[in-house]
Design a protein around this motif. Structure first.
Motif, PDB file in Angstrom:
ATOM      1  N   TRP A 129       1.031  -1.022   0.037  1.00 38.55           N
ATOM      2  CA  TRP A 129      -0.111   0.270   0.163  1.00 38.55           C
ATOM      3  C   TRP A 129       0.932   1.281   0.076  1.00 38.55           C
ATOM      4  O   TRP A 129       2.071   1.116   0.045  1.00 38.55           O
ATOM      5  CB  TRP A 129      -0.918   0.073   1.016  1.00 38.55           C
ATOM      6  N   SER A 130       0.329   2.449   0.099  1.00 36.24           N
ATOM      7  CA  SER A 130       1.137   3.563  -0.039  1.00 36.24           C
ATOM      8  C   SER A 130       2.202   3.838   0.945  1.00 36.24           C
ATOM      9  O   SER A 130       3.191   4.451   0.935  1.00 36.24           O
ATOM     10  CB  SER A 130       0.144   4.998  -0.458  1.00 36.24           C
ATOM     11  N   HIS A 243      -8.886  -1.492  -5.335  1.00 35.56           N
ATOM     12  CA  HIS A 243      -8.694  -0.113  -4.994  1.00 35.56           C
ATOM     13  C   HIS A 243      -9.999   0.362  -4.101  1.00 35.56           C
ATOM     14  O   HIS A 243     -11.051   0.046  -4.490  1.00 35.56           O
ATOM     15  CB  HIS A 243      -8.633   0.659  -6.461  1.00 35.56           C
ATOM     16  N   GLN A 245     -11.894   3.656  -1.530  1.00 38.37           N
ATOM     17  CA  GLN A 245     -11.846   4.769  -1.141  1.00 38.37           C
ATOM     18  C   GLN A 245     -12.687   5.155   0.027  1.00 38.37           C
ATOM     19  O   GLN A 245     -13.792   4.198   0.138  1.00 38.37           O
ATOM     20  CB  GLN A 245     -12.303   5.778  -2.278  1.00 38.37           C
ATOM     21  N   GLY A 263      -4.057   6.030   6.284  1.00 39.51           N
ATOM     22  CA  GLY A 263      -3.702   6.101   4.799  1.00 39.51           C
ATOM     23  C   GLY A 263      -4.680   7.286   4.152  1.00 39.51           C
ATOM     24  O   GLY A 263      -5.098   8.203   4.556  1.00 39.51           O
ATOM     25  N   LYS A 264      -4.466   7.391   2.643  1.00 38.01           N
ATOM     26  CA  LYS A 264      -5.015   8.333   1.966  1.00 38.01           C
ATOM     27  C   LYS A 264      -6.437   8.238   1.765  1.00 38.01           C
ATOM     28  O   LYS A 264      -6.959   6.863   1.973  1.00 38.01           O
ATOM     29  CB  LYS A 264      -4.365   8.290   0.632  1.00 38.01           C
ATOM     30  N   GLU A 267      -6.655   4.353  -1.641  1.00 39.65           N
ATOM     31  CA  GLU A 267      -5.649   3.624  -1.510  1.00 39.65           C
ATOM     32  C   GLU A 267      -5.860   2.427  -2.278  1.00 39.65           C
ATOM     33  O   GLU A 267      -6.824   1.898  -2.568  1.00 39.65           O
ATOM     34  CB  GLU A 267      -5.304   2.857  -0.160  1.00 39.65           C
ATOM     35  N   THR A 268      -4.701   1.757  -3.163  1.00 35.04           N
ATOM     36  CA  THR A 268      -4.471   0.550  -3.863  1.00 35.04           C
ATOM     37  C   THR A 268      -3.842  -0.416  -3.031  1.00 35.04           C
ATOM     38  O   THR A 268      -2.800  -0.170  -2.868  1.00 35.04           O
ATOM     39  CB  THR A 268      -4.098   0.935  -5.226  1.00 35.04           C
TER      40      THR A 268
END
Length: 283
Positions: A129-130, A243, A245, A263-264, A267-268
């Motif tokens: 993940w990010s 993915h 959100q 996280g954002k 996220e993917t």
């Protein structure tokens, strides 16, 4: 001890079952088996275990007697190391140890299997993940506040745990739900918890409704006997890439290998190889 058997042991006194007596019992067990640790690494005091240092010392096996969060951080820093990691159950849930050695793994039988040569190096995948890499589990959504309750459980503070459970239940019911967009699966409104577990076929996805997560957390002391993962949920299949959100554009609450993170809004998550060899039963 020859260089091809040199073993370092990583411990974390803050982990669930990792007190001084348990550490000493493990050292004694390894020593009796002919694998006396050449070095005991307290991760709270010496957090950097660089591959270069392991190679320079001739370490063949890095045994990690900690919870999943610490195992995750250790593995993340071992990219490029050619030795083997022996994951031992030393925390609250021990998800990675169970995935490697079996659901009924104990410290004793894991050490015994290692000592008699019944373990071999395997490569496993985690969740990219990010913010990095999860080695055994990632939960996205306000249900990630479970980790706050888990910390109180680990400390044995039952009053604080019950209070934290109430607050976590409130956040689970009112927080930013997480929707699965690609693939477009599950409830359109999203979930209070989207759980991802890496398996050979892909990321196994389960969706936990906000109401069920909140109702569960409100039980407070029942957390001593039960696990939110056992609660009602939607089984959403295995996918190589997911993915997600948040439904309201807020930052995404995450629990990564049992640790709270953020996280954002989008996220993917994808299946990605872990950077080390892990020891697991042969056959």
């Amino acid at each position: 001890m020859t260089s091809n058997t040199l073993l370092w042991l990583v411990v974390n006194p803050a982990s669930g079952s990792n007190d001084e007596s348990a550490q000493q019992a493990l050292v004694d067990s390894l020593t009796q088996a002919g694998f006396a640790p050449d070095r005991l690494v307290d991760i709270t005091k010496d957090p950097d275990i660089a591959p270069a240092a392991l190679d320079a010392a001739g370490v063949a096996t890095l045994a990690v007697f900690t919870g999943d969060g610490t195992v995750s951080s250790v593995i993340a820093g071992l990219g490029g190391w050619r030795g083997n990691v022996l994951v031992l159950p030393g925390g609250t849930t021990n998800l990675l140890a169970k995935a490697l050695h079996g659901e009924d793994v104990t410290l004793e039988n894991a050490v015994e299997a290692f000592a008699r040569g019944a373990l071999a190096p395997v490569q496993r995948s985690g969740i990219a993940w990010s913010g990095g890499l999860a080695v055994c589990e990632l939960l996205a959504g306000p249900g990630a506040t479970w980790s706050d309750v888990r910390e109180e459980l680990r400390e044995g503070n039952l009053v604080a745990m019950a209070q934290t459970a109430v607050e976590a239940a409130r956040q689970s019911g009112n927080g930013a739900l997480v929707r699965l967009c690609e693939p477009d699966i599950g409830k359109a409104e999203g979930y209070g918890g989207v759980r991802l577990v890496p398996e050979a076929a892909g990321l196994v996805v389960d969706g936990y409704g906000a109401e069920s997560v909140a109702d569960y957390l409100k039980q407070g002391l029942a957390l001593l006997r039960r696990n939110f993962r056992e609660g009602p949920h939607d089984q959403l299949g295995a996918h190589l890439r997911v993915h997600c959100q948040t439904a309201n554009g807020a930052a995404m609450d995450l629990m990564v290998d049992g640790e709270r993170m953020t996280g954002k809004p989008e996220e993917t998550f994808s299946l990605a190889p872990l950077p080390v060899n892990l020891l697991a039963p042969v056959g």
